[in-house]
Design a protein around this motif. Sequence first.
Motif, PDB file in Angstrom:
ATOM      1  N   THR A  12     -45.884  -8.756 149.799  1.00 35.01           N
ATOM      2  CA  THR A  12     -45.624 -10.025 150.491  1.00 35.01           C
ATOM      3  C   THR A  12     -45.022 -11.101 149.591  1.00 35.01           C
ATOM      4  OG1 THR A  12     -47.877 -10.815 150.080  1.00 35.01           O
ATOM      5  CG2 THR A  12     -47.477  -9.623 152.148  1.00 35.01           C
ATOM      6  N   LYS A  13     -44.987 -10.843 148.266  1.00 34.10           N
ATOM      7  CA  LYS A  13     -44.422 -11.784 147.288  1.00 34.10           C
ATOM      8  C   LYS A  13     -45.143 -13.135 147.300  1.00 34.10           C
ATOM      9  CE  LYS A  13     -39.764  -9.785 147.343  1.00 34.10           C
ATOM     10  NZ  LYS A  13     -40.109  -8.465 147.526  1.00 34.10           N
ATOM     11  N   GLN A  14     -46.457 -13.105 147.483  1.00 33.98           N
ATOM     12  CA  GLN A  14     -47.261 -14.323 147.460  1.00 33.98           C
ATOM     13  C   GLN A  14     -47.424 -14.826 146.031  1.00 33.98           C
ATOM     14  OE1 GLN A  14     -50.595 -12.479 149.852  1.00 33.98           O
ATOM     15  NE2 GLN A  14     -50.802 -14.632 150.420  1.00 33.98           N
ATOM     16  N   PRO A  15     -47.498 -16.145 145.837  1.00 39.03           N
ATOM     17  CA  PRO A  15     -47.785 -16.688 144.506  1.00 39.03           C
ATOM     18  C   PRO A  15     -49.209 -16.345 144.074  1.00 39.03           C
ATOM     19  CG  PRO A  15     -47.125 -18.430 146.038  1.00 39.03           C
ATOM     20  CD  PRO A  15     -47.238 -17.174 146.816  1.00 39.03           C
ATOM     21  N   VAL A  16     -49.394 -16.173 142.781  1.00 39.56           N
ATOM     22  CA  VAL A  16     -50.705 -15.851 142.230  1.00 39.56           C
ATOM     23  C   VAL A  16     -51.032 -16.773 141.068  1.00 39.56           C
ATOM     24  CG1 VAL A  16     -50.696 -13.413 142.941  1.00 39.56           C
ATOM     25  CG2 VAL A  16     -49.720 -14.052 140.741  1.00 39.56           C
ATOM     26  N   ILE A  17     -52.313 -16.819 140.727  1.00 37.18           N
ATOM     27  CA  ILE A  17     -52.788 -17.620 139.599  1.00 37.18           C
ATOM     28  C   ILE A  17     -53.561 -16.704 138.657  1.00 37.18           C
ATOM     29  CG2 ILE A  17     -54.290 -19.513 138.877  1.00 37.18           C
ATOM     30  CD1 ILE A  17     -53.835 -20.770 141.625  1.00 37.18           C
ATOM     31  N   LEU A  18     -53.227 -16.785 137.379  1.00 33.58           N
ATOM     32  CA  LEU A  18     -54.000 -16.106 136.343  1.00 33.58           C
ATOM     33  C   LEU A  18     -55.089 -17.062 135.895  1.00 33.58           C
ATOM     34  CD1 LEU A  18     -54.363 -13.782 134.256  1.00 33.58           C
ATOM     35  CD2 LEU A  18     -52.839 -15.081 132.764  1.00 33.58           C
ATOM     36  N   ASN A  19     -56.323 -16.623 135.954  1.00 37.02           N
ATOM     37  CA  ASN A  19     -57.459 -17.447 135.541  1.00 37.02           C
ATOM     38  C   ASN A  19     -58.163 -16.711 134.405  1.00 37.02           C
ATOM     39  OD1 ASN A  19     -59.338 -19.442 135.450  1.00 37.02           O
ATOM     40  ND2 ASN A  19     -60.264 -18.998 137.419  1.00 37.02           N
ATOM     41  N   ASP A  20     -57.735 -16.986 133.184  1.00 36.49           N
ATOM     42  CA  ASP A  20     -58.187 -16.251 132.007  1.00 36.49           C
ATOM     43  C   ASP A  20     -58.792 -17.199 130.980  1.00 36.49           C
ATOM     44  OD1 ASP A  20     -57.979 -13.611 130.423  1.00 36.49           O
ATOM     45  OD2 ASP A  20     -56.985 -15.043 129.094  1.00 36.49           O
ATOM     46  N   GLN A  21     -59.800 -16.740 130.250  1.00 36.18           N
ATOM     47  CA  GLN A  21     -60.456 -17.576 129.242  1.00 36.18           C
ATOM     48  C   GLN A  21     -59.497 -17.970 128.126  1.00 36.18           C
ATOM     49  OE1 GLN A  21     -63.875 -15.514 127.814  1.00 36.18           O
ATOM     50  NE2 GLN A  21     -65.105 -15.956 129.615  1.00 36.18           N
ATOM     51  N   ASN A  22     -58.622 -17.068 127.732  1.00 28.67           N
ATOM     52  CA  ASN A  22     -57.707 -17.347 126.620  1.00 28.67           C
ATOM     53  C   ASN A  22     -56.517 -18.202 127.021  1.00 28.67           C
ATOM     54  OD1 ASN A  22     -59.232 -15.763 124.811  1.00 28.67           O
ATOM     55  ND2 ASN A  22     -58.229 -13.916 125.548  1.00 28.67           N
ATOM     56  N   PHE A  23     -55.951 -17.961 128.199  1.00 27.94           N
ATOM     57  CA  PHE A  23     -54.731 -18.640 128.626  1.00 27.94           C
ATOM     58  C   PHE A  23     -54.987 -19.795 129.585  1.00 27.94           C
ATOM     59  CE2 PHE A  23     -53.341 -14.210 127.760  1.00 27.94           C
ATOM     60  CZ  PHE A  23     -52.517 -14.490 126.689  1.00 27.94           C
ATOM     61  N   GLY A  24     -56.168 -19.877 130.161  1.00 25.52           N
ATOM     62  CA  GLY A  24     -56.445 -20.901 131.162  1.00 25.52           C
ATOM     63  C   GLY A  24     -55.887 -20.479 132.514  1.00 25.52           C
ATOM     64  N   ARG A  25     -55.481 -21.468 133.309  1.00 26.92           N
ATOM     65  CA  ARG A  25     -54.915 -21.193 134.640  1.00 26.92           C
ATOM     66  C   ARG A  25     -53.394 -21.294 134.576  1.00 26.92           C
ATOM     67  NH1 ARG A  25     -58.048 -21.335 139.216  1.00 26.92           N
ATOM     68  NH2 ARG A  25     -56.438 -22.376 140.424  1.00 26.92           N
ATOM     69  N   ILE A  26     -52.728 -20.193 134.894  1.00 29.32           N
ATOM     70  CA  ILE A  26     -51.271 -20.148 134.900  1.00 29.32           C
ATOM     71  C   ILE A  26     -50.823 -19.712 136.281  1.00 29.32           C
ATOM     72  CG2 ILE A  26     -49.196 -19.131 133.887  1.00 29.32           C
ATOM     73  CD1 ILE A  26     -50.862 -18.547 131.380  1.00 29.32           C
ATOM     74  N   LYS A  27     -49.899 -20.470 136.878  1.00 32.24           N
ATOM     75  CA  LYS A  27     -49.374 -20.116 138.195  1.00 32.24           C
ATOM     76  C   LYS A  27     -48.108 -19.277 138.034  1.00 32.24           C
ATOM     77  CE  LYS A  27     -51.185 -24.012 140.771  1.00 32.24           C
ATOM     78  NZ  LYS A  27     -50.883 -24.980 141.834  1.00 32.24           N
ATOM     79  N   GLY A  55     -38.205 -17.834 136.978  1.00 35.96           N
ATOM     80  CA  GLY A  55     -37.552 -16.561 137.265  1.00 35.96           C
ATOM     81  C   GLY A  55     -36.975 -15.889 136.038  1.00 35.96           C
ATOM     82  N   LYS A  56     -37.292 -16.425 134.850  1.00 35.91           N
ATOM     83  CA  LYS A  56     -36.706 -15.904 133.615  1.00 35.91           C
ATOM     84  C   LYS A  56     -37.728 -15.269 132.679  1.00 35.91           C
ATOM     85  CE  LYS A  56     -32.989 -19.223 133.726  1.00 35.91           C
ATOM     86  NZ  LYS A  56     -32.302 -20.312 133.058  1.00 35.91           N
ATOM     87  N   SER A  57     -38.999 -15.357 133.021  1.00 32.96           N
ATOM     88  CA  SER A  57     -40.036 -14.852 132.138  1.00 32.96           C
ATOM     89  C   SER A  57     -41.126 -14.170 132.950  1.00 32.96           C
ATOM     90  CB  SER A  57     -40.632 -16.005 131.327  1.00 32.96           C
ATOM     91  OG  SER A  57     -41.633 -15.540 130.464  1.00 32.96           O
ATOM     92  N   CYS A  58     -41.639 -13.079 132.402  1.00 35.56           N
ATOM     93  CA  CYS A  58     -42.754 -12.410 133.077  1.00 35.56           C
ATOM     94  C   CYS A  58     -43.862 -12.137 132.063  1.00 35.56           C
ATOM     95  CB  CYS A  58     -42.308 -11.137 133.776  1.00 35.56           C
ATOM     96  SG  CYS A  58     -41.775  -9.837 132.674  1.00 35.56           S
ATOM     97  N   MET A  59     -45.032 -11.888 132.579  1.00 38.69           N
ATOM     98  CA  MET A  59     -46.206 -11.661 131.745  1.00 38.69           C
ATOM     99  C   MET A  59     -46.977 -10.478 132.328  1.00 38.69           C
ATOM    100  SD  MET A  59     -48.963 -14.592 130.868  1.00 38.69           S
ATOM    101  CE  MET A  59     -50.144 -14.430 129.577  1.00 38.69           C
ATOM    102  N   ILE A  60     -47.416  -9.579 131.474  1.00 44.06           N
ATOM    103  CA  ILE A  60     -48.230  -8.438 131.892  1.00 44.06           C
ATOM    104  C   ILE A  60     -49.691  -8.859 131.752  1.00 44.06           C
ATOM    105  CG2 ILE A  60     -48.755  -6.006 131.518  1.00 44.06           C
ATOM    106  CD1 ILE A  60     -45.806  -6.544 132.244  1.00 44.06           C
ATOM    107  N   VAL A  61     -50.438  -8.785 132.866  1.00 40.73           N
ATOM    108  CA  VAL A  61     -51.812  -9.289 132.869  1.00 40.73           C
ATOM    109  C   VAL A  61     -52.755  -8.270 133.505  1.00 40.73           C
ATOM    110  CG1 VAL A  61     -51.021 -11.682 133.007  1.00 40.73           C
ATOM    111  CG2 VAL A  61     -51.623 -10.482 135.089  1.00 40.73           C
ATOM    112  N   ASN A  62     -54.025  -8.460 133.226  1.00 38.48           N
ATOM    113  CA  ASN A  62     -55.070  -7.670 133.865  1.00 38.48           C
ATOM    114  C   ASN A  62     -55.293  -8.235 135.268  1.00 38.48           C
ATOM    115  OD1 ASN A  62     -57.512  -6.518 134.704  1.00 38.48           O
ATOM    116  ND2 ASN A  62     -58.292  -6.435 132.611  1.00 38.48           N
TER     117      ASN A  62
END
Length: 72
Positions: A12-27, A55-62
């Motif tokens: 569905t290409k929905q936006p997501v948020i990474l909620n990590d202790q090391n990085f904080g909250r990243i949309k 649209g120029k950077s990606c991150m591999i996350v758990n």
Amino acid sequence: MDNIDLKNVLITKQPVILNDQNFGRIKFSKVTAIIYRSDEKGKINISAECLDYSGKSCMIVNPKYLEIDDGK
């Protein structure tokens, strides 16, 4: 986020948020890939590739640290 939710946000290409202790909250604007890797013992590790809003950077996350961005 479990595997079913991860697959749904990929489709569905929905936006997501990474909620990590090391990085904080990243949309992120969306999940662009689900990655399956096998370690030496045969255990499958699942990762999510997330694209930033430029649209120029990606991150591999758990994916266990991902949540759907519901706009709140």
